[in-house]
Design an enzyme around this catalytic site. Structure first.
Site, PDB file in Angstrom:
ATOM      1  N   ASN A  16       0.871  -1.184   0.000  1.00  0.00           N
ATOM      2  CA  ASN A  16       0.000   0.000   0.000  1.00  0.00           C
ATOM      3  C   ASN A  16       0.902   1.226   0.000  1.00  0.00           C
ATOM      4  OD1 ASN A  16      -1.861   2.010   0.421  1.00  0.00           O
ATOM      5  ND2 ASN A  16      -2.309   1.460   2.554  1.00  0.00           N
ATOM      6  N   TRP A  17       1.056   1.825  -1.181  1.00  0.00           N
ATOM      7  CA  TRP A  17       1.991   2.953  -1.305  1.00  0.00           C
ATOM      8  C   TRP A  17       1.415   4.268  -0.809  1.00  0.00           C
ATOM      9  CZ3 TRP A  17       4.284   1.893  -6.883  1.00  0.00           C
ATOM     10  CH2 TRP A  17       5.150   0.805  -6.795  1.00  0.00           C
ATOM     11  N   LYS A  18       0.108   4.255  -0.488  1.00  0.00           N
ATOM     12  CA  LYS A  18      -0.547   5.489  -0.009  1.00  0.00           C
ATOM     13  C   LYS A  18      -0.284   6.632  -0.998  1.00  0.00           C
ATOM     14  CE  LYS A  18      -0.109   3.508   4.535  1.00  0.00           C
ATOM     15  NZ  LYS A  18      -0.022   3.683   5.980  1.00  0.00           N
ATOM     16  N   HIS A 100      -9.622   1.911   4.743  1.00  0.00           N
ATOM     17  CA  HIS A 100      -8.338   2.088   5.436  1.00  0.00           C
ATOM     18  C   HIS A 100      -8.503   3.121   6.554  1.00  0.00           C
ATOM     19  CE1 HIS A 100      -4.190   3.090   6.279  1.00  0.00           C
ATOM     20  NE2 HIS A 100      -3.868   1.938   5.713  1.00  0.00           N
ATOM     21  N   GLU A 102      -6.726   5.445   7.596  1.00  0.00           N
ATOM     22  CA  GLU A 102      -6.390   6.846   7.288  1.00  0.00           C
ATOM     23  C   GLU A 102      -7.570   7.541   6.630  1.00  0.00           C
ATOM     24  OE1 GLU A 102      -2.799   5.909   5.222  1.00  0.00           O
ATOM     25  OE2 GLU A 102      -1.802   5.464   7.120  1.00  0.00           O
ATOM     26  N   GLU A 174      -5.633  -4.249  10.853  1.00  0.00           N
ATOM     27  CA  GLU A 174      -4.610  -3.217  11.001  1.00  0.00           C
ATOM     28  C   GLU A 174      -4.926  -2.366  12.239  1.00  0.00           C
ATOM     29  OE1 GLU A 174      -2.474  -2.289   7.052  1.00  0.00           O
ATOM     30  OE2 GLU A 174      -4.226  -1.011   7.197  1.00  0.00           O
ATOM     31  N   GLY A 180       2.480   2.694  10.904  1.00  0.00           N
ATOM     32  CA  GLY A 180       3.556   3.679  10.775  1.00  0.00           C
ATOM     33  C   GLY A 180       4.194   4.090  12.090  1.00  0.00           C
ATOM     34  N   SER A 220       3.214  -1.594  10.636  1.00  0.00           N
ATOM     35  CA  SER A 220       4.647  -1.634  10.973  1.00  0.00           C
ATOM     36  C   SER A 220       5.309  -2.979  10.649  1.00  0.00           C
ATOM     37  CB  SER A 220       4.868  -1.263  12.449  1.00  0.00           C
ATOM     38  OG  SER A 220       4.488   0.075  12.670  1.00  0.00           O
ATOM     39  N   GLY A 241       2.692  -0.917   4.372  1.00  0.00           N
ATOM     40  CA  GLY A 241       2.758   0.484   3.968  1.00  0.00           C
ATOM     41  C   GLY A 241       4.198   0.922   3.777  1.00  0.00           C
ATOM     42  N   GLY A 242       4.772   1.550   4.810  1.00  0.00           N
ATOM     43  CA  GLY A 242       6.105   2.145   4.751  1.00  0.00           C
ATOM     44  C   GLY A 242       7.167   1.256   4.118  1.00  0.00           C
TER      45      GLY A 242
HETATM   46  P1  PGA Z   1       2.665   0.639   7.707  1.00  0.00           P
HETATM   47  O1  PGA Z   1       1.203   0.863   7.064  1.00  0.00           O
HETATM   48  O2  PGA Z   1       3.183  -0.654   7.171  1.00  0.00           O
HETATM   49  O3  PGA Z   1       3.473   1.835   7.252  1.00  0.00           O
HETATM   50  O4  PGA Z   1       2.490   0.611   9.190  1.00  0.00           O
HETATM   51  C1  PGA Z   1       0.333  -0.197   6.848  1.00  0.00           C
HETATM   52  C2  PGA Z   1      -0.948   0.315   6.252  1.00  0.00           C
HETATM   53  O5  PGA Z   1      -1.375   1.427   6.573  1.00  0.00           O
HETATM   54  O6  PGA Z   1      -1.579  -0.386   5.442  1.00  0.00           O
END
Ligand code: PGA
Length: 258
Positions: A16-18, A100, A102, A174, A180, A220, A241-242
């Site tokens: 997930n590159w956001k 998600h 966010e 999640e 993050g 994470s 994500g990250g």
């Molecule tokens: P993260 O994000 O790996 O940076 O914690 C995961 C996500 O939001 O899907």
């Protein structure tokens, strides 16, 4: 008891590159590093979810399965800035992230909106990657189970028949406080949420459906913790994500599951 042996299901690793990277050039570069780094594996599905504007170009060049990070719930019309499940499907996109945290936090996405998006995705044969998870406050109040159950019930409300697509539905646990932050739940906590999700889906549908849906962990994840988060918890894969923005780190994670 549910079968925690998920060896017959392919492991699913999702990037997930956001809202990254900044340009198509950087995106192209990232794809190349990931492709070069990943060794082939038959029992593994790698899905990349880039910003929507890069989808067509990546589709043409990469050979990865792609997911869109969000869809709107209507099929078409006057909804400025939105993208429908139909548009995504016609671009040959197979997956869509839905709900998600966010988007729930910054765009006030509610469980009701998540439900409409689930309905639209399933109607248009786009496979949902449904994100659920508790906030830190909810964890401290010890209400994680209730939160997860409630999010699932609301996300699947009114969706009576998911048989045709069950094996393609992913539910990503999640915890909001783990995204993050470099903080992660314990193996036991992830395992018990995995079983709770299976139990809830079994109550909403049936046991076969619960066994077929893929349940992922996200928050994470890196190449040090990734293997245990799947191997020791019965999870079917990861939403990353990250760490997915670092091509060689992402490839390292994928290669753990060869
Ligand atoms: P993260 O994000 O790996 O940076 O914690 C995961 C996500 O939001 O899907």
């Amino acid at each position: 008891m549910f079968n925690n042996n998920t060896d017959n299901k392919p492991k699913i690793i999702i990037a997930n590159w956001k809202m990254n990277p900044d340009s198509f050039g950087e995106t192209d570069n990232l794809i190349k590093i990931i492709k070069k780094g990943i060794k082939k594996s038959d029992n593994l599905k790698v899905i990349i979810c880039p910003p929507a504007v890069y989808l067509s170009k990546i589709k043409a060049n990469s050979g990865f399965d792609l997911g869109i990070q969000n869809i709107f719930w209507e099929d078409r019309g006057a909804f400025t800035g939105e993208i429908s499940a139909i548009i995504a499907k016609n671009l040959k996109i197979k997956y869509t992230i839905i709900g998600h945290s966010e988007r729930r936090k910054y765009l006030n996405e509610t469980d009701e909106m998540v439900n409409l998006k689930m309905q639209s995705a399933l109607k248009n044969k786009l496979s949902p990657i449904l994100c659920i998870g508790e906030t830190l406050e909810e964890k401290k109040k010890d209400v994680t189970s209730g939160v997860i159950t409630n999010q699932l019930k609301k996300a699947f409300k009114g969706i009576s028949n998911i048989k045709y697509s069950i094996s393609n539905i992913c539910i990503a646990y999640e915890p909001v406080w783990a995204i993050g932050t470099s903080k992660t739940p314990s193996i036991d906590e992830i395992m018990s949420v995995n079983l709770l999700i299976k139990k809830t889906i079994s109550n909403l549908y049936d046991r076969e459906t619960a066994e077929k849906i893929s349940i992922l962990y996200g928050g994470s994840v890196d190449s040090k913790n990734a293997f245990d988060f799947v191997d020791k918890t019965g999870m079917d894969g990861l939403l990353i994500g990250g760490a997915s923005l670092n091509g060689s780190e992402f490839a390292r994670i994928v290669n753990l599951f060869e």
